[in-house]
Design an enzyme around this catalytic site. Structure first.
Site, mmCIF file in Angstrom:
data_model
loop_
_atom_site.group_PDB
_atom_site.id
_atom_site.type_symbol
_atom_site.label_atom_id
_atom_site.label_comp_id
_atom_site.label_asym_id
_atom_site.label_seq_id
_atom_site.Cartn_x
_atom_site.Cartn_y
_atom_site.Cartn_z
ATOM 1 N N HIS A 1 -6.450 2.731 -13.166
ATOM 2 C CA HIS A 1 -5.845 1.529 -12.585
ATOM 3 C C HIS A 1 -6.879 0.406 -12.541
ATOM 4 C CE1 HIS A 1 -2.828 -0.457 -9.976
ATOM 5 N NE2 HIS A 1 -3.866 -0.915 -9.293
ATOM 6 N N MET A 18 -2.929 -9.383 -10.404
ATOM 7 C CA MET A 18 -2.683 -10.161 -9.185
ATOM 8 C C MET A 18 -3.114 -11.589 -9.489
ATOM 9 S SD MET A 18 -4.063 -7.230 -6.622
ATOM 10 C CE MET A 18 -4.820 -6.349 -7.981
HETATM 11 C C1 DX5 Z 1 -5.612 -3.905 -3.781
HETATM 12 C C2 DX5 Z 1 -5.614 -3.198 -5.114
HETATM 13 C C3 DX5 Z 1 -5.724 -1.730 -5.032
HETATM 14 C C4 DX5 Z 1 -7.011 -1.208 -4.450
HETATM 15 C C5 DX5 Z 1 -6.686 0.055 -3.726
HETATM 16 O O1 DX5 Z 1 -5.233 -5.222 -3.953
HETATM 17 O O2 DX5 Z 1 -4.414 -3.494 -5.815
HETATM 18 O O3 DX5 Z 1 -5.482 -1.112 -6.302
HETATM 19 O O4 DX5 Z 1 -7.994 -0.946 -5.392
HETATM 20 O O5 DX5 Z 1 -7.817 0.449 -3.048
HETATM 21 P P1 DX5 Z 1 -7.771 1.516 -1.853
HETATM 22 O O6 DX5 Z 1 -7.276 2.797 -2.418
HETATM 23 O O7 DX5 Z 1 -9.191 1.564 -1.404
HETATM 24 O O8 DX5 Z 1 -6.836 0.947 -0.800
HETATM 25 ZN ZN ZN Z 2 -3.912 -2.323 -7.681
#
Ligand code: DX5
Ligand code: ZN
Length: 221
Positions: free
Chosen positions: A35, A70
């Site tokens: 991801h 994003m």
């Molecule tokens: C947040 C990201 C996530 C993030 C998740 O905006 O989209 O993918 O990396 O991180 P954790 O698992 O630490 O919440």
């Molecule tokens: Zn993410």
């Protein structure tokens, strides 16, 4: 027995000076997807990874590269990420007035299509386009940063999407959940109806990231 979900480690929490090591961790742990969190300092306050980084990662892994954009104006980045080798490209419903146009563009570039939704956006905003996507990415934190807590209410949103997909015979659409997923709450996320779990800090900030990936998969065995 094969697990009934896929794990997508988020390299946002990995060491950016050594992303090859992060890929090796995913490989040795047996993760399914990688991801990649793309942030533009406009849609979210943070600034992270662009197409050149995905292009560098592509020859280093055979795993499914899952790009989570994003960003504002997502259509501008679709082709660069597709050419860089993204297997799936996810955009945010809040970032466009023309979601079908973005979906068609991603498809025409040959990548799978994902749509993501922030925690406060009504699910009814994505229902009309779910038949056109491969993945629906439900945010369980406010997008922008790793290491946040799983929001109460996320499980209900997952269940509601699962119910909708079942009713419309759209269970080919994968439900991916992103943010605050830990070993202690992963099973409830799967039980709510998720197919793909994103986990960043739980994996890459742990003492033994490879073992942590394996531990996720053992939760449902
Ligand atoms: C947040 C990201 C996530 C993030 C998740 O905006 O989209 O993918 O990396 O991180 P954790 O698992 O630490 O919440
Ligand atoms: Zn993410």
């Amino acid at each position: 027995m094969s697990p009934n979900f896929k794990l997508a480690p988020s390299i946002l929490s990995a060491d950016f000076s050594n992303l090859q090591a992060a890929l090796e961790i995913c490989n040795k742990g047996g993760a399914h997807w990688i991801h990649v969190d793309v942030m533009d300092n406009q849609f979210v306050p943070n600034l992270t990874i662009g197409p050149p980084v995905v292009k560098s990662l592509r020859p280093k892994t055979e795993k499914f590269i899952d790009v989570h954009m994003m960003v504002v104006d997502p259509e501008k980045l679709v082709e660069p990420f597709a050419k860089a080798g993204a297997d799936n490209i996810t955009f945010h419903i809040e970032a466009t007035n023309d979601p079908v146009g973005v979906i068609d563009l991603i498809r025409s570039c040959g990548s799978k299509v994902g749509v993501s939704i922030k925690p406060a956006t009504p699910l009814s905003d994505i229902f009309p386009i779910l038949d056109k996507v491969d993945v629906v990415l439900i945010m369980s934190v406010e997008p922008g940063f790793g290491g946040q807590g799983y929001l109460p209410g996320a499980n209900e949103r997952i269940s509601e999407i699962r119910k909708y997909l079942n009713e419309k015979c759209l269970d080919r659409v994968l439900i991916e959940v992103d943010g605050g997923i830990k070993l202690y709450n992963a099973k409830e996320v799967i039980d709510a109806g998720a197919n793909v779990l994103v986990a960043g800090s739980e994996i890459f900030k742990s003492n033994n990231p490879i073992q942590t990936i394996k531990d996720f998969y053992q939760l449902t065995e």
